[in-house]
Design a protein around this motif. Structure first.
Motif, PDB file in Angstrom:
ATOM      1  N   ASN A 783       1.776   2.597   4.966  1.00  0.00           N
ATOM      2  CA  ASN A 783       2.287   3.481   3.922  1.00  0.00           C
ATOM      3  C   ASN A 783       3.271   2.753   3.016  1.00  0.00           C
ATOM      4  O   ASN A 783       3.233   2.882   1.789  1.00  0.00           O
ATOM      5  N   ARG A 787       2.985   1.765  -0.952  1.00  0.00           N
ATOM      6  CA  ARG A 787       4.042   2.254  -1.837  1.00  0.00           C
ATOM      7  C   ARG A 787       4.711   1.123  -2.613  1.00  0.00           C
ATOM      8  O   ARG A 787       5.024   1.274  -3.803  1.00  0.00           O
ATOM      9  N   ARG A 838      -0.634   9.494   0.826  1.00  0.00           N
ATOM     10  CA  ARG A 838      -0.471   8.310  -0.034  1.00  0.00           C
ATOM     11  C   ARG A 838      -1.817   7.852  -0.585  1.00  0.00           C
ATOM     12  O   ARG A 838      -1.945   7.521  -1.760  1.00  0.00           O
ATOM     13  N   THR A 841      -3.077   9.999  -3.287  1.00  0.00           N
ATOM     14  CA  THR A 841      -2.307   9.853  -4.526  1.00  0.00           C
ATOM     15  C   THR A 841      -2.710   8.612  -5.302  1.00  0.00           C
ATOM     16  O   THR A 841      -2.807   8.646  -6.535  1.00  0.00           O
TER      17      THR A 841
END
Length: 1506
Positions: A783, A787, A838, A841
């Protein structure tokens, strides 16, 4: 998933609640659950009843259960031998919690024989787990009911008190039943009871026996066992052979050996605990043994004696016999000592502790510790009268052998270290050792002895270690006396009465090892040094304050590490101990440890400077160091990895120590070794011990996780790759990322299998827990990589692996989603859903589509956990956040009804709907409105009380900002405001739902506008006051202010709908916004204040434009605004946030200036507050550096507005405007050819040429207003920029872009004002005046020619500009980019666009022409004056137009003539004729774009020239 009917709470759910992992976390709720399920806990496994005809009949009569479930329940009852009604309840619980299908699929499964059999076996496994969780609930209560630190101690204690009476009898009976249970067969339990199922049943049987014994053991750890119970348990365990004589022992296979051994261990522990050795020891010390329960149970003691006589044939008997002998020795003068018992005890404790550090293992250790302590004390003659008893005697013995045998004492002292107090005692104890013991083969010559050779005395001093001079050493002094003991093989063992510090001796031992490291003695010395290092590690790790005293030791560890890792056969255990010591040192002194490690050669390093990511990834110049060689050549060959485990912990500690950029760059080779050589391959290494592989994987991920969570201060900002960027790149693009994907791809089923195979009752260190922790770290690492990864148009290999297929041949998205079925650790599904969120997105995919056939079942699992009132709140929030970005709005199981329940005003404040969950539900609804999900929105709009429930948060009262409770409440209110705003904006006012209109009316009537306006102002003021300390909820504050701003902006255009019509209310809101803006922007030392100030200033600007009538009635608002401007302009100009705020503040000032008709108020304000000097100073700096474009434009707009009045113009000129812009303006343009310098951008776009045009307009306005007082400054300006001015006038011929024409228009306007002062101009700049006059004449000719010939103008616009017609500014109709085919308009549309652009150019040319003629008029005498004044000197006027009447040409070689002027007259007349005829008033024409004043001026000046 189950149909209607009463569904009891499952045992797993009850266990989760009692752990505090559910939404029920209040002590009263825990107590209620215990009371509600007390009967189940009281009965234990007897809660599950066998089948009966009565139960079957009741099930048949139950109308609330579907017939299909009844039928299947009977099949479950047959297979499991379970009560029929309980079987149906079990089925319902399974369908609710563990079924991985949909309602529709369940119907198919129940009808299909093969699928229904598979379901039966899954329910059997579920039933077995339910029985285990029931026993775990009891264990949990017994573990913590006396723990004062536990939040539910009182509730647990009350429940245990009620259970205690019958617990032993019930659970002992259940243990007997399990031990003697008959093997199920297919005749008794149906055809599914195969050999495999029988083996599964027996494994479960052993597991339950072990758990029941754990419960009994823990019970007797707190409650006394009667002698009769001890006798009963002893007989039972003897008959059962301590678990070895199972009724079904023929079913025992290798996988069950651990459970059988565990049953034996626990049986032995129960008997030892039942003898109450601790109390016996206490009674013996206080000489009151008669109070022990066995002192009066003479008959039972005799029976026990007879029973225990038969013991001794199996190892489990040893502790029982030892404890009984001890008891009998204490109560009666008898003694004996069973052999082999201590080895058994060691094995037992290791076995119990290997599966996790839980209450059972720690209680067992205490039990055995008490036993051994009393044993050692009791079997020493007259020991009860000695001060040192029990283990103290062992300590005395170890001291007597020290340092000849160094290990026993140090191992004992290391085990005693538990807190800072014990550290101080151990340190002081070793600092003053009373004896020095050594061994001699022969009697030395320098010894004087007694006749019996029991005492020796040294004649000369002796150096104890053969070290060089100047080094730390110990001396046996002359005359020291020693006691001689005969050792093995007739050696002399001498204990010298010599006091010394063992810490000095330890230093000498390390020095000796350094001296002999390359000799054959190295191994023997290593065995002496390892316990020293282990002691140092434990001492420093327990109490850091002692580290300074141990500096002579710790400073030598680096050299020791260097020497030991360089030998041919390095001692890995000692090396691991060295690294462990450095790890505890690095926790406090990371920089020092790192710098010292650099010289050891132990860590990987780079021989080349690291300058690029490619170099790092290629490992060019990287060396593995001594550790890398040791890993490959020693550890991987042996299958043991102590150094690797220590190395990973050391590097993780150094990373967490935030060393700084330089040191962190030095760690790059270490981290690269982990990423390239360890992470992708560690699972393939050879391992001798179970669990080491999982431990190494977990440590690797812990290191990566620590790196990814480094703060920016710990990472360098230069070109060299940082640790974080290295990890991100490696995981995203190399096989290291695939290794992490493989870990995540383990799947929920594998984890459940590992958990089910654990024989222990729980704990935090079992194989299942380590696996869960490793997978959680893999989720978190992945994650963070996604990110933090730099944005890219191409998907990285990691992203491809995540969105395609995992390491197990399955779609990884499905594997991740199925973690929702995991129930043991709520963090695991939460992190899995977070990663899915995530992916949803950032990845160009539909998560729902990736789930394929599992989508509906997984969606139902999400919704089931959402609906559960006991589910952990954090999982619910994460599910809602995931659903917010995913497409899960399908079918009757849509989550809309779940969300509607969560926002119901009647549910707020209840435990199953905390504020954070309410906020997540509203975020989900906001996403629907933002994405315009019309189908879902249309359903929600019509729901009863939807708008009322939605707007409820806005009618509550929040505590004042300093006392704001939960920041998520601010977000909740912000989401509501945004949803209301979007609904009002998109829906026509007449189509709004009545309930929404009622809510808006109520909002206004309840004076909520005033409330929220005051609250937002208070929030801003609070942030401004707390800027130094920071505000923990700034993001939420910013979100609320943005939502409130949006609502107020809407209210300016939808005032009737929003019921914001009262001027008094508007004025209150406006003043609150002004005060908030002032509070934020007069405290400009923090970015947070500036951000809020920027938002407030934007709102203030809009309100100022829309509510002009209200603002006119406001008190003085210029004063606060001037303070804002001064504060912002004097702040640090380097911060971009300050620049943005300045722009807004300047635009605000401009609007307020416009509202000040005569300008007197502004002038008075500027006299009090030095705003203008600050503005001009910042403006000059921006012009010189060609930065802050928007600020520069805003400042010039403000100055332009000020210059429209005489007072304002005087103030601007007096402040030094000419010095500010005259010379610095040269920096914004470069004088070059016209085609290079004049772009074809729209004149409305933000660019530096627009700044030049604004400066020209400002000079024009000042000259027009101030006249003669400003002429010198104007002449200075035109002189400095003469090249640009002449170039601009000439450029109209070659570039007809709107930006070029606009600059020409501004230039001619300024020249028009300057032409009023011809004499002054002629005096100061005569040559420039002549050049400008010439260029103006040619400009007149160019404009006339282009206006006269439209076709030629059209041709020039297309051909010379190298493009189609310059597009006129058009409104933006869509935020989404159009496809290429839509960019090209159709034939008719193109003609209209071209016509508009052509007319825009014609209008600009007309304005330029009119101003040019007006300017030229000032350079010629009046016509009447020429005719009437005979004395007039015509020589002082320059000839502008030649005497020729030819048609004006576009050729620059053709001079302007009277023909040019006649053509200008014709153009003017043609335009006037269009006005008079008024043809097609709705059509586009130049008349519609040009003002009448311009046309009249054009006609008038043309006739004058003619």
């Amino acid at each position: 998933m189950a149909d209607s009917g009463t569904i009891v709470r499952s045992c797993r759910e009850l266990w989760t609640i009692l752990l505090g992992r559910s939404a029920l976390r209040e002590p009263a709720q825990i107590e209620e659950e215990l009371d509600k399920h007390w009967n189940r806990l009281h009965q234990g496994l007897s809660f599950y009843k066998p089948p009966s005809s009565v139960s079957a009949q009741k099930l048949k009569e139950n109308k609330d259960v579907a017939q299909a479930l009844k039928d299947f329940g009977l099949r479950i009852s047959k297979l499991l031998g379970l009560d029929e009604q309980q079987s149906v309840q079990l089925l319902q619980c399974y369908l609710q919690e563990d079924y991985r299908g949909t309602r529709d699929s369940l119907k198919v499964v129940l009808k299909d024989e093969r699928q229904s059999q598979a379901l039966l076996l899954k329910i059997a496994d579920y039933y077995y787990e339910e029985r285990v969780y029931l026993l775990r609930c009891i264990l949990l209560l017994l573990t913590y009911f006396q723990d004062e630190r536990h939040p539910y101690r009182m509730e647990y204690s009350n429940c245990v008190t009620k259970l205690e009476k019958d617990l032993v009898s019930n659970y002992q009976a259940q243990f007997k039943d399990l031990f003697n249970a008959e093997t199920p067969t297919w005749e008794t339990h149906g055809p599914l009871m195969t050999e495999r199922q029988v083996s599964r049943w027996f494994f479960q049987c052993l597991r339950e026996q072990s758990l029941l014994l754990e419960i009994l053991f823990l019970n007797y750890a707190y409650f006394e066992m009667t002698p009769a119970d001890l006798l009963s348990f002893t007989r039972m365990f003897k008959e059962q052979g301590f678990g070895l004589r199972q009724t079904n022992r023929h079913l025992v296979d290798k996988s069950m050996d651990v459970l059988v051994e565990r049953i034996g261990y626990l049986s032995s522990l129960i008997l030892v605990e039942g003898m109450d050795i601790d109390f016996l020891h206490k009674c013996a010390l206080e000489d009151r043994t008669a109070q022990h329960q066995f002192s009066s149970a003479t008959d039972i003691v005799k029976v026990m004696d007879q029973l225990l006589v038969t013991f001794g044939d199996i190892p489990h008997h040893g502790p029982v016999l030892l404890a009984w002998v001890l008891l009998r020795h204490t109560l009666r003068p008898e003694e004996t000592s069973p052999l082999g018992v201590f080895e058994y005890l060691s094995t037992m404790l290791k076995s119990l502790g290997a599966l996790g550090n839980n209450c059972t293992s720690s209680t067992a250790k205490m039990c055995i510790y008490g036993l051994l302590s009393f044993v050692v004390t009791s079997f020493e003659e007259d020991s009860l009268q000695k001060p040192n008893m029990g283990l103290g005697m062992i300590l005395d013995s170890a001291v007597g052998m020290f340092p000849r045998k160094i290990s026993p004492l140090l191992q004992l002292l290391t085990a005693l270290l538990s807190n800072k107090t014990t550290v101080k005692k151990v340190y002081n104890f070793l600092d003053k050792m009373p004896f020095y013991t050594e061994i001699h083969k022969h009697k030395p010559n320098d010894i004087v002895s007694t006749d019996d050779e029991t005492l020796w005395r040294r004649k000369t001093p002796k150096l104890l270690y053969p070290l060089g001079s100047g080094q730390t050493n110990l001396w046996l002094p002359q005359g020291v006396v020693g006691q001689v003991l005969m050792g093995p093989e007739q050696d002399y063992v001498v204990r010298w009465d010599y006091s010394y510090s063992a810490w000095t001796l330890f230093t000498c031992e390390v020095e000796m090892l350094l001296h002999v490291v390359s000799t054959a003695d190295v191994l023997s010395h290593c065995t002496r040094v390892k316990p020293i290092l282990d002691l140092v590690h434990k001492v420093i790790g327990t109490d850091w304050s002692v580290s300074d005293c141990l500096l002579p030791l710790t400073s030598r560890i680096y050299m020791l590490l260097q020497r030991l890792t360089s030998v041919v056969n390095p001692p890995v255990d000692v090396i691991a101990s060295c690294v462990n010591c450095l790890s505890v040192l690095a926790a406090r002194l990371p920089g020092k440890v790192w710098s010292s490690l650099q010289h050891t050669g132990f860590l990987p390093f780079s021989s080349n400077a690291l300058t690029s990511m490619a170099q790092c990834i290629s490992a060019e110049g990287m060396k593995a160091g001594n550790y890398g060689n040791l890993l490959v050549q020693i550890e991987q060959q042996r299958g043991e990895y102590p150094v690797t485990i220590a190395f990973l912990r050391l590097i993780t500690t150094l990373v967490k120590g935030q060393l700084g950029s330089t040191q962190n760059n030095g760690l790059v080779p270490c981290v690269l070794l982990v990423l390239k050589e360890m992470l992708p391959t560690y699972h393939k290494w050879r391992y001798n011990s179970y669990g080491v592989r999982e431990r190494i994987g977990c440590l690797i991920l812990e290191l990566i996780h620590a790196i990814l969570n480094l703060s920016p201060e710990g990472e360098s900002q230069g070109s060299t790759p940082t640790l974080q960027s290295l990890c991100i790149y490696s995981l995203a693009n190399t096989e290291a990322g695939q290794a992490v994907v493989n870990i995540m791809g383990v799947g929920v089923d594998t984890i459940d299998v590992v958990l089910a195979a654990q024989p222990s009752s729980g704990g935090s260190e079992g194989p299942g827990q380590i696996l869960i922790q490793t997978v959680k770290l893999a989720f978190s690492v992945t994650n963070n990589v996604i990110r933090l990864k730099p944005p890219s148009d191409v998907a990285s290999p990691l992203e491809q692996a995540l969105t395609q297929h995992g390491g197990h041949g399955n779609n990884l998205v499905v594997v991740l989603a199925k973690y929702i079925y995991h129930k043991h650790d709520p963090a695991l599904p939460r992190l899995a859903i977070q990663l899915l969120k995530r992916l949803a997105t950032v990845a160009p995919m539909s998560v729902y589509a990736c789930l394929g056939g599992d989508a509906s079942a997984i969606r139902d699992a999400f919704l089931t956990r959402l609906q559960s009132k006991t589910e952990d709140m954090r999982i619910k929030v994460m599910i809602l956040e995931f659903l917010t970005v995913a497409e899960f709005l399908l079918g009757e199981w849509s989550c809309l009804h779940v969300v509607l329940d969560l926002i119901d005003s009647k549910q707020q404040g209840k435990y199953w709907c905390p504020p954070l969950l309410h906020r997540a539900a509203l975020a989900f609804l906001l996403a629907l409105w933002q994405d315009r999900r019309d189908s879902a929105i249309s359903v929600l709009r019509t729901k009863e009380r939807f708008w009322e429930n939605l707007s409820t948060p806005l009618f509550g009262s929040l505590p004042p900002p300093p006392d704001t409770a939960e920041p998520c409440v601010l977000e909740t209110c912000a989401f509501v405001m945004k949803i209301l705003g979007l609904e009002i904006y998109y829906v026509v006012s007449g189509s709004l739902e009545k309930t929404l209109k009622d809510s808006l009316q109520k909002f206004s009537n309840s004076r909520r506008y005033e409330y929220w306006s005051h609250y937002v102002k208070s929030l801003v003021c609070h942030v401004a006051q707390m800027e130094e300390d920071g505000v923990g909820y700034f993001a939420e504050t910013q979100m609320l202010i943005a939502a409130w701003r949006m609502l107020l902006v809407l209210a300016t255009t939808h005032s009737e709908v929003m019921h914001l019509t009262e001027d008094s209310t508007k004025l209150k809101l406006f003043m609150d916004v002004l005060e908030g803006t002032k509070a934020a922007l007069t405290t400009t030392t923090s970015v947070s204040c500036l951000r809020l100030g920027s938002m407030m200033a934007t709102l203030l600007l809009i309100l100022l434009k829309q509510w002009k009538s209200v603002v006119a009635a406001a008190p003085d608002i210029l004063g606060p605004l001037s303070l804002i401007l001064e504060s912002v302009l004097q702040a640090d100009p380097q911060m971009m946030e300050r620049t943005k705020v300045c722009v807004l503040a300047l635009h605000l000032a401009k609007e307020l200036c416009r509202s000040d008709e005569d300008g007197e108020q502004w002038v008075s304000v500027m006299r009090k507050v030095p705003v203008l000097p600050s503005v001009l100073s910042a403006l000059e700096l921006s012009l010189r550096s060609k930065q802050n474009l928007y600020f520069t434009e805003a400042a010039l707009h403000l100055l332009l507005t000020l210059a429209r009045t005489p007072q304002g113009a005087t103030a601007v000129a007096g402040a030094g405007i000419t010095q500010t812009i005259c010379l610095p303006l040269l920096s914004v343009y470069e004088v070059s050819t016209a085609s290079q310098n004049f772009s074809r951008k729209s004149q409305d776009s933000a660019c530096w040429p627009s700044v030049y045009r604004l400066c020209m307009s400002l000079m024009e306005s000042l000259l027009k207003t101030l006249r003669y007082t400003f002429i010198n400054e104007a002449l200075d300006f035109v002189g400095v920029h003469q090249e640009r001015i002449l170039q601009c006038l000439n450029a109209v011929r070659t570039v007809q872009s709107l930006s070029c024409l606009d600059e020409a228009d501004h230039t001619v306007g300024f020249l028009l004002q300057l032409s009023n002062f011809c004499k002054e101009w002629q005096f100061h700049l005569p040559k420039l005046l002549g050049d400008i006059q010439t260029n103006l004449c040619y400009l007149c000719q160019t404009c006339t020619y282009l206006l006269h010939s439209k076709k030629m103008l059209h041709h020039y616009l297309q051909a010379k500009n190298g493009e189609a017609l310059p597009p006129a500014p058009l409104p933006k109709t869509s935020r989404l980019p159009q496809t290429p085919s839509k960019d090209v308009p159709s034939g008719g549309e193109r003609e209209e666009v071209e016509q508009k652009a052509l007319l825009a150019v014609q209008c600009s040319l007309l304005k330029i022409l009119s101003k040019t003629l007006a300017t030229l008029q000032h350079f010629t005498p009046d016509c009447c004056q020429i005719l009437l004044d005979q004395c007039m000197d015509l020589a002082e006027y320059r000839i502008l137009f030649v005497l020729s009447f030819t048609t004006p040409a576009f050729d620059p070689d053709s001079p302007p003539s009277f023909g040019t002027l006649l053509a200008t007259v014709n153009v003017a007349l043609s335009i006037l004729s269009e006005i008079e005829k008024k043809k097609e008033p709705a059509s586009l024409s130049i008349v519609s774009l040009a003002s009448s004043e311009e046309i009249q001026a054009l006609k008038y000046t043309a006739f004058l020239f003619s």
